[in-house]
Scaffold this motif. Structure first.
Motif, PDB file in Angstrom:
ATOM      1  N   MET A  43       7.693  11.604   1.149  1.00 12.70           N
ATOM      2  CA  MET A  43       8.305  10.106   1.051  1.00 12.70           C
ATOM      3  C   MET A  43       7.954   9.709   2.315  1.00 12.70           C
ATOM      4  SD  MET A  43      11.763  10.373  -0.505  1.00 12.70           S
ATOM      5  CE  MET A  43      12.691   8.553   0.184  1.00 12.70           C
ATOM      6  N   ILE A  44       7.424  10.486   3.502  1.00 14.48           N
ATOM      7  CA  ILE A  44       6.933   9.835   4.633  1.00 14.48           C
ATOM      8  C   ILE A  44       5.496   9.564   4.830  1.00 14.48           C
ATOM      9  CG2 ILE A  44       6.845  10.659   7.130  1.00 14.48           C
ATOM     10  CD1 ILE A  44       9.367  12.401   6.704  1.00 14.48           C
ATOM     11  N   PHE A  45       5.569   8.306   5.184  1.00 19.42           N
ATOM     12  CA  PHE A  45       4.186   7.691   5.250  1.00 19.42           C
ATOM     13  C   PHE A  45       3.483   8.029   6.543  1.00 19.42           C
ATOM     14  CE2 PHE A  45       1.271   4.243   6.507  1.00 19.42           C
ATOM     15  CZ  PHE A  45       0.190   4.543   5.384  1.00 19.42           C
ATOM     16  N   PHE A  61       0.814  -1.033  -0.019  1.00 19.07           N
ATOM     17  CA  PHE A  61      -0.120  -0.153   0.063  1.00 19.07           C
ATOM     18  C   PHE A  61       0.815   1.312   0.051  1.00 19.07           C
ATOM     19  CE2 PHE A  61      -2.442   3.109   2.700  1.00 19.07           C
ATOM     20  CZ  PHE A  61      -3.372   3.628   1.486  1.00 19.07           C
ATOM     21  N   MET A  62       1.885   1.259   0.789  1.00 13.25           N
ATOM     22  CA  MET A  62       2.979   2.512   0.899  1.00 13.25           C
ATOM     23  C   MET A  62       3.401   2.909  -0.417  1.00 13.25           C
ATOM     24  SD  MET A  62       4.523   2.505   4.566  1.00 13.25           S
ATOM     25  CE  MET A  62       5.663   1.005   4.569  1.00 13.25           C
ATOM     26  N   LYS A  89      -0.419  10.145  -3.194  1.00 12.95           N
ATOM     27  CA  LYS A  89      -1.758  10.789  -3.677  1.00 12.95           C
ATOM     28  C   LYS A  89      -2.864   9.647  -3.273  1.00 12.95           C
ATOM     29  CE  LYS A  89      -0.951  13.700  -7.545  1.00 12.95           C
ATOM     30  NZ  LYS A  89       0.640  13.634  -7.665  1.00 12.95           N
ATOM     31  N   VAL A  90      -2.433   8.325  -3.575  1.00  8.39           N
ATOM     32  CA  VAL A  90      -3.161   7.239  -3.178  1.00  8.39           C
ATOM     33  C   VAL A  90      -3.527   7.040  -1.622  1.00  8.39           C
ATOM     34  CG1 VAL A  90      -3.442   4.555  -3.063  1.00  8.39           C
ATOM     35  CG2 VAL A  90      -2.599   5.770  -5.249  1.00  8.39           C
ATOM     36  N   TRP A  91      -2.390   7.397  -0.839  1.00 11.02           N
ATOM     37  CA  TRP A  91      -2.558   7.461   0.565  1.00 11.02           C
ATOM     38  C   TRP A  91      -3.678   8.365   1.089  1.00 11.02           C
ATOM     39  CZ3 TRP A  91       3.332   8.709   1.908  1.00 11.02           C
ATOM     40  CH2 TRP A  91       4.115   7.643   1.298  1.00 11.02           C
TER      41      TRP A  91
END
Ligand code: CA
Length: 423
Positions: A231-233, A77-78, A83-85
Motif C-alpha cells: 500500500m506504500i507508494f 495515479f496512486m 502494478k501500474v506504479w
C-alpha cells in the motif's frame, strides 16, 4: 530490459553524481511552468522535470484511464495500484535511457516534455487524506523521556510494544517553501499560576520521514506485513513543526493538539518505495519480541542519510545542526501501517504517516532543537555570536535526505520553511 534500479543505467540527460535525481530515482511531483498550463504530474531527472501529461497525451505512457497525469495531485495515479506504479516507472526509465532513441532523438518532443527545474513551481504533490504522526525513534523517545520524567522512567511502559501515534491535521500539511507563521496558544510556564494566550516562545522542528499511502484498506480489516508494504507508494521528508510550550500545557491526557496542528512541511518529490528498494536494511533489534500481528519477516528499514540546516536571518548559509539516518527507527513504516489498521481503522489513498522524530544514538544525530539544546539549557552556536535554543522569527530550516548508491544517490530534494512573526 534491465530493471529501473540497475546502478549501471545512464540517461541521455547529464546527471551529476551528487544530484538527487538520477535515472535510478524518478520521483513524482506536481508542477506548473511558465507556459501557463494547469498544474500537472512530472518526474524529476537531473535538472529537469519530465512532463508526464505531455507523454500521456502522445500515447507514450499507457496507465489506463487517460488524464491521471493532467491532475494537480498524484492521488488518481496512486489509486491505480502497485502494478501500474511499477509498470509506469519502468516505461519512464526506458524513455530516459541513453540507449533508447524514442525521446532522445526527438528534438521537438524533448523541448515540450523536458522543462528546466529552474523554470517550474512545485506544488503539494498529493492531496493529504489524513495525517497521522508516530513517535518511533527509541533514541528520541528516550531523550524526551529523560528530560521530562528522568532516566528511570524515560520510556512509557507501552512504548516497546507498539508504535505510539496520534491523529494530526491534514489541512495544514504544506509543501517546501511555504512560510510558517509562529503559532499562538495557551502557555503556562511552570512558575506561572494561570495560563495566558500569546505567541509560542519555544518553536521547534522535528526531522521525520513521511510515508505516502497509495492504496485504501477496508474498515474492519487488518493488514498483513505484505499488504501494508504494497500500500506504500513512496516517501517524503517531513518537518513536523512543534510548539513545545503549548504542547507542555495541553498534552495531558489526550496528547498533542494545537502544538502540532499549525503546520507540517513536506518535500515536493515523492520518492517511490521501489526506488528505495536497493537501500533496504535491518532496523534495530526489537526486544521484547513484538506481538504476532507486528512481527516482520523481512527488514523494512532504509539506509537513508538525513541532514538539517538552520539559518538565522543574519546568516548567509545554513549551519548543519543534525546529521542522522532513517535506519535507526525502532518501528518500521510497515509496522506503523499494520498497527494503524489493526483496530479496523480504514486507510485512504493519500494518507500521510509521519515516522516520528528521527534521532540517532550520537549527540549530532538529534532530530529536534528540544534535544539539541536539551530543553533550552544548552544553546547551539550557529555562527559568531548567533546562538539558538529554539527558533526565532526569520529563521530558515532546511532538511535534506538521500540514499547513497555506488556513484549515484537517490535523493528527496529539500524541505525548507521560514518562520514568520505571529503578528
Ligand atoms: Ca512528530
Amino acid at each position: 530490459m534491465s530493471h529501473p534500479n540497475d546502478p549501471k543505467l545512464r540517461s541521455f540527460i547529464d546527471v551529476a553524481p551528487t544530484s538527487d535525481f538520477p535515472i535510478q530515482n524518478l520521483p513524482y511531483g506536481v508542477f506548473s511552468s511558465k507556459d501557463g498550463l494547469a498544474s500537472r504530474v512530472g518526474v524529476a531527472i537531473g535538472d529537469y522535470v519530465l512532463d508526464l501529461w505531455e507523454l500521456e497525451q502522445g500515447s507514450r505512457l499507457d496507465v489506463g484511464p487517460l488524464g491521471v497525469f493532467s491532475q494537480p495531485s498524484l492521488n488518481p495515479f496512486m489509486a491505480l495500484g502497485p502494478k501500474v506504479w511499477s509498470k509506469t516507472r519502468a516505461r519512464i526509465s526506458e524513455l530516459l535511457r541513453s540507449d533508447h532513441p524514442e525521446l532522445r532523438d526527438n528534438r521537438e518532443l524533448r523541448a515540450r516534455a523536458l522543462v528546466p527545474t529552474a523554470d517550474v513551481k512545485l506544488h503539494m504533490p498529493f492531496a493529504v487524506a489524513g495525517y497521522t504522526d508516530f513517535y518511533s525513534s527509541k533514541e528520541h523517545a528516550t531523550n524526551v523521556g529523560v528530560m521530562f520524567r528522568g532516566k528511570d522512567n524515560a520510556l512509557q511502559p507501552n512504548w516497546l510494544h507498539m508504535p505510539i501515534g496520534y491523529n494530526g491535521r491534514a489541512s495544514t500539511v504544506v509543501v517546501t517553501g511555504t512560510k510558517v507563521r509562529r503559532p499562538r496558544g495557551q502557555l503556562k510556564p511552570p512558575a506561572a499560576e494561570l495560563p495566558s494566550f500569546g505567541p509560542c516562545k519555544r518553536l521547534d522542528f522535528e526531522l521525520e520521514m513521511g510515508v505516502v499511502v497509495g492504496q485504501a484498506s477496508a474498515m474492519g480489516e487488518m493488514l498483513t506485513e505484505k499488504q501494508a508494504e504494497e500500500m506504500i507508494f513512496g516517501f517524503v521528508i517531513l518537518n513536523d513543526w512543534s510548539a513545545r510550550d503549548i504542547q507542555q500545557w495541553e498534552y495531558v491526557p489526550l496528547g498533542p493538539f494545537q502544538a502540532k496542528a499549525f503546520a507540517t512541511s513536506i518535500s515536493p518529490w515523492v520518492v517511490t518505495r521501489e526506488a528505495l528498494e536497493p537501500f533496504r536494511t535491518q532496523g534495530p533489534a526489537q526486544d521484547p519480541t513484538p506481538l504476532a500481528y507486528l512481527k516482520q519477516a523481512q527488514p523494512n528499514n532504509y539506509d537513508l542519510v538525513l541532514e538539517v540546516g538552520l539559518r538565522a536571518g543574519a546568516m548567509n548559509d545554513a549551519r548543519t545542526v543534525c546529521s542522522t539516518n532513517f535506519k535507526y527507527m525502532y518501528w518500521s513504516s510497515v509496522q506503523q501501517l499494520v498497527h494503524h489498521a489493526s483496530s479496523g481503522c480504514a486507510m485512504n489513498v493519500g494518507d500521510l504517516l509521519g515516522s516520528g522524530t528521527i534521532s540517532g544514538p550520537e549527540k549530532h544525530q538529534r532530530g529536534s532543537l528540544l534535544e539539541i539544546s536539551w530543553n533550552g539549557t544548552e544553546p547551539v552556536e550557529l555562527a559568531d555570536g548567533v546562538k539558538r535554543t529554539f527558533l526565532e522569527d526569520g529563521d530558515s530550516l532546511v532538511m535534506r535526505g538521500w540514499c547513497q548508491g555506488d556513484g549515484y544517490r537517490v535523493g528527496f530534494g529539500e524541505v525548507e520553511g521560514t518562520v514568520d512573526a505571529a503578528e
